[in-house]
Design a protein around this motif. Sequence first.
Motif, PDB file in Angstrom:
ATOM      1  N   GLU A  46       0.837  -1.197   0.000  1.00  0.00           N
ATOM      2  CA  GLU A  46       0.000   0.000   0.000  1.00  0.00           C
ATOM      3  C   GLU A  46       0.881   1.260   0.000  1.00  0.00           C
ATOM      4  OE1 GLU A  46      -4.232   0.661   2.316  1.00  0.00           O
ATOM      5  OE2 GLU A  46      -2.680  -0.601   3.186  1.00  0.00           O
ATOM      6  N   GLU A  47       1.958   1.209   0.768  1.00  0.00           N
ATOM      7  CA  GLU A  47       2.854   2.355   0.830  1.00  0.00           C
ATOM      8  C   GLU A  47       3.558   2.559  -0.514  1.00  0.00           C
ATOM      9  OE1 GLU A  47       5.977   2.418   3.791  1.00  0.00           O
ATOM     10  OE2 GLU A  47       6.561   4.423   3.098  1.00  0.00           O
ATOM     11  N   LYS A  53       1.266   4.259  -2.718  1.00  0.00           N
ATOM     12  CA  LYS A  53       1.099   5.653  -2.333  1.00  0.00           C
ATOM     13  C   LYS A  53       2.264   6.503  -2.836  1.00  0.00           C
ATOM     14  CE  LYS A  53       0.409   8.336   1.765  1.00  0.00           C
ATOM     15  NZ  LYS A  53       0.950   8.274   3.124  1.00  0.00           N
ATOM     16  N   GLU A  55      -2.863   3.404  -7.968  1.00  0.00           N
ATOM     17  CA  GLU A  55      -3.991   2.715  -7.325  1.00  0.00           C
ATOM     18  C   GLU A  55      -3.500   1.343  -6.877  1.00  0.00           C
ATOM     19  OE1 GLU A  55      -6.968   3.104  -6.250  1.00  0.00           O
ATOM     20  OE2 GLU A  55      -7.726   4.911  -7.247  1.00  0.00           O
TER      21      GLU A  55
END
Lengths: 256, 321
Positions: free
Chosen positions: B221-222, B225, B230
């Motif tokens: 997820e990082e 980011k 996405e």
Amino acid sequence: MKIIVAIKQVPARDSQLRVDSAGKWIQTSDLSFEVNEPDAYALEAALQLKEKNGGEVVALCAGPVGASQTIREALAKGADRALHIEDDTLTNQDTLAVSRLLAKAASTENPDLILTGLQSDDLGSGQTGVVIAELMGMPHATIIMEVEKKDASIRVKRELEDGWFQHVELPLPAVLTIQSGISKLRYATLMGIKKAKTKEVKRLTAAELGIAPQATVTIEKVYAPVKTKQTQILEGTAREAAAKLVEKLKFEVRVL
Amino acid sequence: MSGILVITEQRSRLSAETLAAGQQLGTALHLPVSAVVIGTSEAGEFADKKLDRVYTVDDPLLRAYTPDGYTAALEQLIRLKNPQVVLLPHTYQVRDFAPKLATRFQQVLVSDVVDFRVEGGSVTMVRQLFQGKLNADVKFGGNAPYFASLQAGAFRAESAVPAETAPAVETVTVQLDASQIRSRPEEPFREAQRAVDLTAASIIVSVGRGIREKENIPMVEELAKVMGAELAASRPICDNGWLPMERQVGSSGQTVAPKVYLAVGISGAIQHLVGMKGAKTIVAINKDANAPIFEVADYAIVGDLFEVVPALIEEVKRAKS
């Protein structure tokens, strides 16, 4: 409700596969095998249906003598007994030939429901359940997420593409192929493993079923896929490879 | 026995791909190509393609799909028109009825075909084994008709040859009885409105089984980011509830074609590849050098994602600062 679950034994998921010397299948002598994962979900669905509605779960497997290990596992997880069509030549057969054996063996049991996985991890033709249904004159539904038992029928939730679903009602007896990943698979308990040793495994041969397996379509050659894309392998330590990738993304792909 | 019959599916983009493949096979075998549309009397998008004929098979019992209805109708059409080869798009619906249809003719559907060759008038179909790790050349046998379903993306819809003169549209009447149709389908539905539209993303970072545990997801997820991407996932991750279903890429999830698709710990099963192989640039990080994802990758890092991803996060941060 009597439920038959058709299960297949396939090479373990992370096996290093090598093409055999004839170039028509893979070398199997040094591989370890396991239950075809989609079939494990079919077994799980059968066991849950039995827990809810009562009845019996019979595992059905066509495969070599060595497949008895996979059958024992199914019994240890809770199948009541098993039918094993012992045959070492089935890797040379096609879906129709194997389905004829499975359908014949299943028909001796007069099941209410036949479940199987939606496809196998080895051949991946995804047809066995549907072909069994046709051979046995039963209705079917594929890629099933949920099964609800009614009086003389079942109502199932089918997965369609692109996030769509559909409910379908089918009269019994019927055949379903079960979607993978829809529930958590149970482990065999110690008690289950112990009990499995005394459960009945009925061994059958193609000859006893009155069928001489005959392939219609044949695999002529098995080989590693030819790469269609030029792949740049970024070598080095994790840090070096990461740095190279960022370089590519920044200056060649131009996204960073 | 003559001709190639393409069985189309309404509202499926795969129909046009199958039609293009049918035209190619027809040229190679010197056979005329026809298409059939089912459950409507309109030839629709197929009326402007180079075809010998478009058959329409309509009946009130074919308006909603059932395997019994479709099999009975197509069996009658095939017995009437005697095609040599029947081609279908490898959709969920085709998977549901085509094996049954082929069995009616004592035949075996060669499913999920990615390519074919014609040598000396004989067809070899190419399909994948072991979830894409190996390919197999497959030959038809027994008596025609021969059946094959074609994998999404294996043939290009744009290569379909347009019609010089519109093909003849022939209405074929079939005999169906409500008692033949044993299953009762209800209206299709969607569980929830999608909040995440992955198709709009220009960079997608996607995570698969290789991540091992839910606790490791935040690391990917990082990465998403810091890259301005996405986050997406392969099916097992969503089945486990580690990420919501709306982030799933593949045949049962969304089909995406971003500028960059970064696959982290995804082996690349066919069902996943069909959802992302249209990406402009594909990057794969996987510890198994033989993973099928590398077949479609432009850039590959063969290594432990638990070492590569943290390093990548730092490098991206540095490049952006």
